[in-house]
Design a protein around this motif. Sequence first.
Motif, short mmCIF file in Angstrom:
data_model
loop_
_atom_site.label_atom_id
_atom_site.label_comp_id
_atom_site.label_asym_id
_atom_site.label_seq_id
_atom_site.Cartn_x
_atom_site.Cartn_y
_atom_site.Cartn_z
N ASN A 185 0.86 -1.17 0.00
CA ASN A 185 0.00 0.00 0.00
C ASN A 185 0.91 1.23 0.00
OD1 ASN A 185 -1.73 2.21 0.96
ND2 ASN A 185 -3.18 0.64 1.58
N ARG A 231 2.13 2.92 3.16
CA ARG A 231 3.17 2.33 4.02
C ARG A 231 4.37 3.26 4.16
NH1 ARG A 231 1.91 -1.33 7.44
NH2 ARG A 231 4.10 -1.14 7.92
N VAL A 237 3.58 5.14 7.21
CA VAL A 237 3.57 4.26 8.39
C VAL A 237 5.01 3.92 8.79
CG1 VAL A 237 2.83 1.99 9.28
CG2 VAL A 237 1.31 3.31 7.77
N TYR A 296 -4.85 7.51 10.81
CA TYR A 296 -5.57 6.33 11.31
C TYR A 296 -7.00 6.72 11.71
CZ TYR A 296 -1.53 3.15 11.42
OH TYR A 296 -0.48 2.33 11.08
N ALA A 344 -9.02 7.07 8.57
CA ALA A 344 -9.29 5.75 7.97
C ALA A 344 -10.36 5.00 8.76
CB ALA A 344 -8.01 4.92 7.90
N TYR A 357 -3.91 9.89 2.65
CA TYR A 357 -3.37 8.63 3.17
C TYR A 357 -4.42 7.82 3.93
CZ TYR A 357 1.32 9.95 1.68
OH TYR A 357 2.40 10.29 0.92
N LEU A 367 -5.38 3.89 3.22
CA LEU A 367 -5.33 2.84 4.24
C LEU A 367 -6.65 2.07 4.34
CD1 LEU A 367 -3.23 4.39 7.16
CD2 LEU A 367 -2.57 2.54 5.62
N SER A 401 -4.31 1.51 14.82
CA SER A 401 -3.77 1.28 13.46
C SER A 401 -4.78 0.50 12.62
CB SER A 401 -2.44 0.53 13.54
OG SER A 401 -2.65 -0.77 14.01
N GLU A 445 -5.36 -0.89 8.42
CA GLU A 445 -4.91 -0.96 7.02
C GLU A 445 -5.59 -2.12 6.31
OE1 GLU A 445 -0.86 -1.72 4.36
OE2 GLU A 445 -0.63 -1.13 6.46
#
Length: 564
Positions: free
Chosen positions: A24, A27, A30, A59, A62, A91, A95, A196, A198
Amino acid sequence: MTNNPWLDQYPDEVPHSYDYPKQNLARFLVDSATLYPQHIALDFLGKKITYSSLLKDVYRFANALHQMGVRKGDRIAVMLPNCPQGVIAYYGTLLVGGIAVMTNPLYVPREIEHQLTDSGAKIIVTLDALVDRVNKAMENHPLERIIVTSLKDYLPFPKNLLYPIKAKKDGMAANVEYNERVLSFVQFLKNSSEKSFEVPVDAEKDLALIQYTGGTTGFAKGVMLTHMNLVSNTIQAQLWFYRSEIAKETYLAALPFFHVFGLTVLLNQAMYIAGTLLLIPRFQIDEVLKTIHKKKPTVFPGAPTMYIAVIHHPEVSRFDLSSIQICISGAAPLPVEVQERFEKMTGGKLIEGYGLTEASPVTHANNIWEKRKTGSIGIPFPDTVAKVVHPETGDEMPLGDIGELVVKGPQVMKGYWNRPEETERTLRDGWLFTGDLARMDDEGFFYILDRRKDLIIAGGYNIYPREVEEVLFEHPDVEEAVVAGINDPYRGENVKAYIVLRKGSIVTEKELKSWCKERLAVYKVPKIYEFRESLPKTLVGKVLRRKLIEEENEKLVNQSKVDL
């Protein structure tokens, strides 16, 4: 790839090929946040945000999208200038497995409607001042959600308190009615988890971005870029900048992130090497010079018009520009005169590169510290092959001959969104047909002559605008110049030059014509000169040659009405 002459021009430090991680795109952020949590990721007009803090907000975004029902493959539009909220939304979308649709905040309702309905975006993240425009654009296709932010949300004290006064003065003040459909960005994050999150993606197949191309004729097309396309192009650009240092570079982010050039060479690349981004919401030369003087950026990617603005600023000598080490110019041809003056002024390297939205976007660049050639777009990036072919037959042209540039590499798009016929026309056996006329020399350096559609044919002669523009740029009184072909009943087309003079300069059409006559074959010399205060440009700074031609055609239509 052994037959490709450009490989002999590679510095020892740059590999010919690389094993790009299938991951992804997010990343990059991250990983950098894990390794350098306290390093500054974003500096927004004085508000500093660490990598750790940025990732927490990403985060939250997302998780909030997921809670709202956003699933893999859903399209999320982001219509913001360069600001932290844009980075978070971008981002965060990646994610959650979503596809970002980066949208120009200057778009009018007609353009917004096309882009959002064509992409099938369900949600948009935008500024409070733009909500009315979005609603007007989407009257017939209302969005599921509009997530609204204000620039003041991430401004430092006391700028956040002063912003509403400035917004009112600039006509950007807005009263937004929040409800179940219209949500506050700040609350959206506040009510969400920073755990977190993803969604797994197939990097080679799954899209990260639908990026709409300029669309100078007709409506813009959505270019489908996968995670792998963007991951590989970010790393290719990094391999080229082999002297850059992890967690030590500061990027002047004046190129907008809603343009793929800014997205790759600024946002994605800075996140990849834990750099610091100095976010510039709008290119204003005074502010840019003050930022360079005070914040000492090391990397400044831009468009030629940005560098032109720097070298022609009347008080440029008051500012210390010596921190700038690397600049890559794209979006339009870089005049040699501009390159030389900028390098002398800063002591840094300004190189010309080449790319297009369909290639994420960079395919070629000149060496930064080794051999380069003026007027050339340089050599292909690692894992990228290029050749010059006959525009009609597709056969490779003899060395040095002019034809259409075609490229192949991991950064080349998957295709156009919902346009299989156009995809088939542009992508053939993995080769991307660029529509640009080019030639290659015996050392593998490529030269762009012009877009196929910008070629001027006057009295049977082929004239490449770039060649004429270079000559005009060399004139000491010319600040900007663009050349276009306008209709002529006898010669087919005439060469017309549009000129912006330096402040205080007085030069006549006759003087410019004799300047060109000394330096160009007679058929290439512009027949008509128009002096203007400014030239029409995209927000990236690319001069809209088509707009000038449209103006000329309009004049012809109006004239024929008068004659009738």
